[in-house]
Scaffold this motif. Sequence first.
Motif, PDB file in Angstrom:
ATOM      1  N   ALA A   1       0.822  -1.207   0.000  1.00 58.19           N
ATOM      2  CA  ALA A   1       0.000   0.000   0.000  1.00 58.19           C
ATOM      3  C   ALA A   1       0.860   1.262   0.000  1.00 58.19           C
ATOM      4  CB  ALA A   1      -0.930   0.003   1.208  1.00 58.19           C
ATOM      5  N   LEU A   2       2.054   1.211   0.587  1.00 52.90           N
ATOM      6  CA  LEU A   2       2.967   2.343   0.539  1.00 52.90           C
ATOM      7  C   LEU A   2       3.564   2.526  -0.849  1.00 52.90           C
ATOM      8  CD1 LEU A   2       5.031   2.078   3.855  1.00 52.90           C
ATOM      9  CD2 LEU A   2       3.329   3.791   3.280  1.00 52.90           C
ATOM     10  N   ALA A   3       3.818   1.406  -1.533  1.00 52.67           N
ATOM     11  CA  ALA A   3       4.467   1.478  -2.844  1.00 52.67           C
ATOM     12  C   ALA A   3       3.515   1.926  -3.944  1.00 52.67           C
ATOM     13  CB  ALA A   3       5.069   0.115  -3.198  1.00 52.67           C
ATOM     14  N   LEU A   4       2.251   1.532  -3.870  1.00 52.53           N
ATOM     15  CA  LEU A   4       1.299   1.816  -4.952  1.00 52.53           C
ATOM     16  C   LEU A   4       1.164   3.297  -5.278  1.00 52.53           C
ATOM     17  CD1 LEU A   4      -1.698  -0.670  -4.561  1.00 52.53           C
ATOM     18  CD2 LEU A   4      -0.185  -0.405  -6.517  1.00 52.53           C
ATOM     19  N   PRO A   5       0.967   4.186  -4.296  1.00 50.00           N
ATOM     20  CA  PRO A   5       0.773   5.599  -4.648  1.00 50.00           C
ATOM     21  C   PRO A   5       1.980   6.239  -5.301  1.00 50.00           C
ATOM     22  CG  PRO A   5       0.004   5.154  -2.415  1.00 50.00           C
ATOM     23  CD  PRO A   5       0.782   3.963  -2.854  1.00 50.00           C
ATOM     24  N   ARG A   6       3.154   5.611  -5.205  1.00 44.82           N
ATOM     25  CA  ARG A   6       4.352   6.192  -5.797  1.00 44.82           C
ATOM     26  C   ARG A   6       4.556   5.751  -7.247  1.00 44.82           C
ATOM     27  NH1 ARG A   6       6.665   4.825  -0.534  1.00 44.82           N
ATOM     28  NH2 ARG A   6       7.813   3.093  -1.447  1.00 44.82           N
ATOM     29  N   LEU A   7       3.644   4.954  -7.768  1.00 43.71           N
ATOM     30  CA  LEU A   7       3.769   4.467  -9.139  1.00 43.71           C
ATOM     31  C   LEU A   7       3.107   5.432 -10.111  1.00 43.71           C
ATOM     32  CD1 LEU A   7       2.954   0.673  -8.636  1.00 43.71           C
ATOM     33  CD2 LEU A   7       5.201   1.764  -8.755  1.00 43.71           C
ATOM     34  N   ALA A   8       3.682   5.536 -11.304  1.00 45.46           N
ATOM     35  CA  ALA A   8       3.109   6.373 -12.351  1.00 45.46           C
ATOM     36  C   ALA A   8       1.960   5.631 -13.027  1.00 45.46           C
ATOM     37  CB  ALA A   8       4.177   6.757 -13.370  1.00 45.46           C
ATOM     38  N   ARG A   9       1.216   6.362 -13.863  1.00 49.50           N
ATOM     39  CA  ARG A   9       0.025   5.794 -14.500  1.00 49.50           C
ATOM     40  C   ARG A   9       0.329   4.520 -15.291  1.00 49.50           C
ATOM     41  NH1 ARG A   9      -3.225  10.031 -17.674  1.00 49.50           N
ATOM     42  NH2 ARG A   9      -3.978  10.473 -15.576  1.00 49.50           N
ATOM     43  N   PRO A  10       1.363   4.487 -16.166  1.00 44.61           N
ATOM     44  CA  PRO A  10       1.590   3.238 -16.923  1.00 44.61           C
ATOM     45  C   PRO A  10       1.924   2.053 -16.036  1.00 44.61           C
ATOM     46  CG  PRO A  10       3.374   4.798 -17.266  1.00 44.61           C
ATOM     47  CD  PRO A  10       2.289   5.533 -16.577  1.00 44.61           C
ATOM     48  N   HIS A  11       2.591   2.293 -14.907  1.00 40.40           N
ATOM     49  CA  HIS A  11       2.909   1.191 -13.992  1.00 40.40           C
ATOM     50  C   HIS A  11       1.638   0.602 -13.396  1.00 40.40           C
ATOM     51  CE1 HIS A  11       6.754   3.740 -13.478  1.00 40.40           C
ATOM     52  NE2 HIS A  11       6.927   2.881 -14.469  1.00 40.40           N
ATOM     53  N   LEU A  12       0.710   1.483 -13.005  1.00 36.47           N
ATOM     54  CA  LEU A  12      -0.553   0.998 -12.456  1.00 36.47           C
ATOM     55  C   LEU A  12      -1.386   0.318 -13.532  1.00 36.47           C
ATOM     56  CD1 LEU A  12      -1.479   4.046 -10.191  1.00 36.47           C
ATOM     57  CD2 LEU A  12      -0.782   1.776  -9.419  1.00 36.47           C
ATOM     58  N   GLN A  13      -1.336   0.816 -14.763  1.00 31.55           N
ATOM     59  CA  GLN A  13      -2.099   0.209 -15.847  1.00 31.55           C
ATOM     60  C   GLN A  13      -1.597  -1.201 -16.140  1.00 31.55           C
ATOM     61  OE1 GLN A  13      -1.460   3.303 -18.768  1.00 31.55           O
ATOM     62  NE2 GLN A  13      -3.497   4.187 -18.438  1.00 31.55           N
ATOM     63  N   VAL A  14      -0.282  -1.379 -16.166  1.00 31.97           N
ATOM     64  CA  VAL A  14       0.286  -2.715 -16.415  1.00 31.97           C
ATOM     65  C   VAL A  14      -0.041  -3.651 -15.258  1.00 31.97           C
ATOM     66  CG1 VAL A  14       2.447  -3.996 -16.643  1.00 31.97           C
ATOM     67  CG2 VAL A  14       2.104  -1.902 -17.957  1.00 31.97           C
TER      68      VAL A  14
END
Length: 811
Positions: A52-65
């Motif tokens: 949960a700490l790592a997720l908000p630091r990801l950019a849009r393409p990382h979350l999309q993948v």
Amino acid sequence: MKPRSTLATWLGGLDGSRLARVLETRRDAAAAPEPRSVGELAERLQRPGSVALALPRLARPHLQVAEALAALRAPASRDALAELLEAADDEAARELDAVLEALADHALVWFDGAGKLRMAGALRHAWDAPLGLDAPLEELLTGTTSDELRDMLAALGVKPPGTKSQRLAALAEHHGDPERVLSVLAEAPAATRKLLEDRAGARSARFITSGSPDPDPEPEPGARWALDRGLLIEDRHRYGPARMPAEVALALRGPGRHAPFQPVPPSVERVSVAPVDVDREASAVASTFAAGAASVLSVCSTSAPARLRSGGIGARELARIGKAAHTDDAVVRLVLETAYAAGLMARNGDHVAPTGAYDAWAEQEPSEQFAVLLQAWWNLALTPTRARDEDGKALPALGGAPPCNGCVQARHGLLAAAARLPAGHGARVTADLGPLITWHRPFADCSLQEDTPFATVIREAELLGVLARGALSALGIHLRTGDPEALGVECRRLLPSATATARLGADLTAVVTGTPSTRLAALMDSVADRETSGTASVWRFSAAGVRRALDAGRTPEGIAADLAAVAAVPLPQPLSYLIADTARGHGRVRIAPAACVLHGDEPALLAELAAHRKLAKLGLRRLAPTVLISRSPLDATLAALRAEGYAPVAETDEGTVRIEKTRPRRAAAAVPAPRGSRARGAGRTAAPNPAKGSAAFDPSALATRLLAAPATIPDPAPFEGGAPFATDTEEIVAGWAKQLPYTDVRQLAHAIDTGQAITVEYVAASGNLTVRTLSRLELAPPYLEAWCHLREDERVFTLSRVHGVMPVGHG
């Protein structure tokens, strides 16, 4: 092989530099006490709280993948992922590989030995319905009877096999073929087709209702036909609408429907800007802010701002502080919030007052003062200059708003967006950075009250010199990389030292260029009235100001000497005359407490006071040529005479002159000192002082130690003859918090022994799972006594109710 052990195996197969990259991006997993094996590291990396700490630091393409991989139900092949994301051409394929590499650096996605992509279990469950797809058919059919499976196959025209497992496999094979699903849909009633097509295209395919289950829910129009054929699956407990298997949704969407993938950030119109110009502007605004901050906190030190009954500092107090400090509302709010977060201010009854730490801060150079506030802003879980809520209602400062991680991500996203601009370029219009923030930090919070997205956080960055001329300044670069030492160097380079001298003019003004030193500002405030602040501060001398210094016990000779010591030129004659004339009239009348008595050496002056019409309300009566009595209290009489231009002084009961010097109010530390009692084996050193820094984190050295250690270290089992614990505290914690894994036991025991704060998942008496940050931990088995930052009070926690542990400060 379990996903957790697969991650441990993957970590163990990395070289030192690659493992160091994982440790650098996921610092919370390496927090003290550091993991002793790659197995323990994998355990920490896959904790839901860590993910949960790592997720908000990801950019849009990382979350999309990651969402696409979750929809594919990893393990999945890279080719299947590329097909779903429509990343077949060379450029898109390279972008996809770069994103997968970044996700691997976060230990969220990795390739197993069979060439399949795997993902952390907590990441897979981050989406209730990834890409709008519900669970696969076999998962939804868990608990379905063999007869129900037979009826579904019969309705589809498929001969049912003999056993339940064979029937389940036959139904999964049928629904796994898109053409067969579409052929069944072609025969469906119109209402059923519309229901299924609408459901397949919905963004969220899972619906959950609250409250008690309905024993006989009314099916949606057309749903019965689909339920009979397994195109929709009814919840076994009758919760909410029927659910659509992922295979059916994919078949109805068709082969042309792809998951979104935006690897290229939005473009921003750029303009050339020289680094020297960026430095010049950053230096100017940072210096102005540092001077304003010192002025704001000086005002609060002299007169602590009052809190509203509902909490926080209201508009009236903010306006008072801004007027006295000669700065605007945004700067006042920004200074108060950052100073409070840095421990320079704290609540003190119905006021918010500076703490003892403020006195040390006030003696520092402006660069050091600014660095403290800048670091506090970087990690502040709110947007401090936001003055109105979503309904347009005014917000108080220091109002105790709940933590907003989206506000932190907006700030971090802004700096990430600015860092992507080519060297020597800045955004022509800084507001254009808003879409870039959203791309870099999709979880960023954007106020609905802003005319343009993220205007408030962009303005804050400009006020602090983090963003200058549309480009990231050196302050922003080092703030983003998290190097406090390098940031301190840049602050000292860009912010000039405090000014210790003033230019005293014949027009009775004092001008200080730059930020005045604490001693100079205190001297000027004591004897003159500040008119402006900023890159230059101006004070004006008057009889009232000099009289104020005399009332505080200063002598005219001392005032003149102190001003001469800080003056760039000899004291102007008008100023010397002002000091002498004011001192000559000071104390000619004395007021003694009685209720009260006025006396002096000049009978004519006392007679003048007794006959003064505007002083009639005091009820003055002449007792002797040099003595008057007043029916009004001493302080009221003193104020009335001063309002009419006289310069009386007050006396104590002993007949000496009363020195009117108020002592600044100081609040206690925000977190109370620890209690003295300790449990066996839980001795603790003093809590570390953040201002003094700590040992630098070295991911390369830790990676080397982890790769040289055994892959796994078995958890101790003290009550079954297992390995011994490292400390007595670990043994006590493990004995009572039996549901905690050993790595969590280690971190909780370490926090108790070292006095560090810790975040825990705690099951309250109501049965609700809450997240608490605790400080000043005291072990008193079976309880844990601590200061709870959520409740801002001392609380007692039952160890058996602690269900998870996370380090603090890695968000």
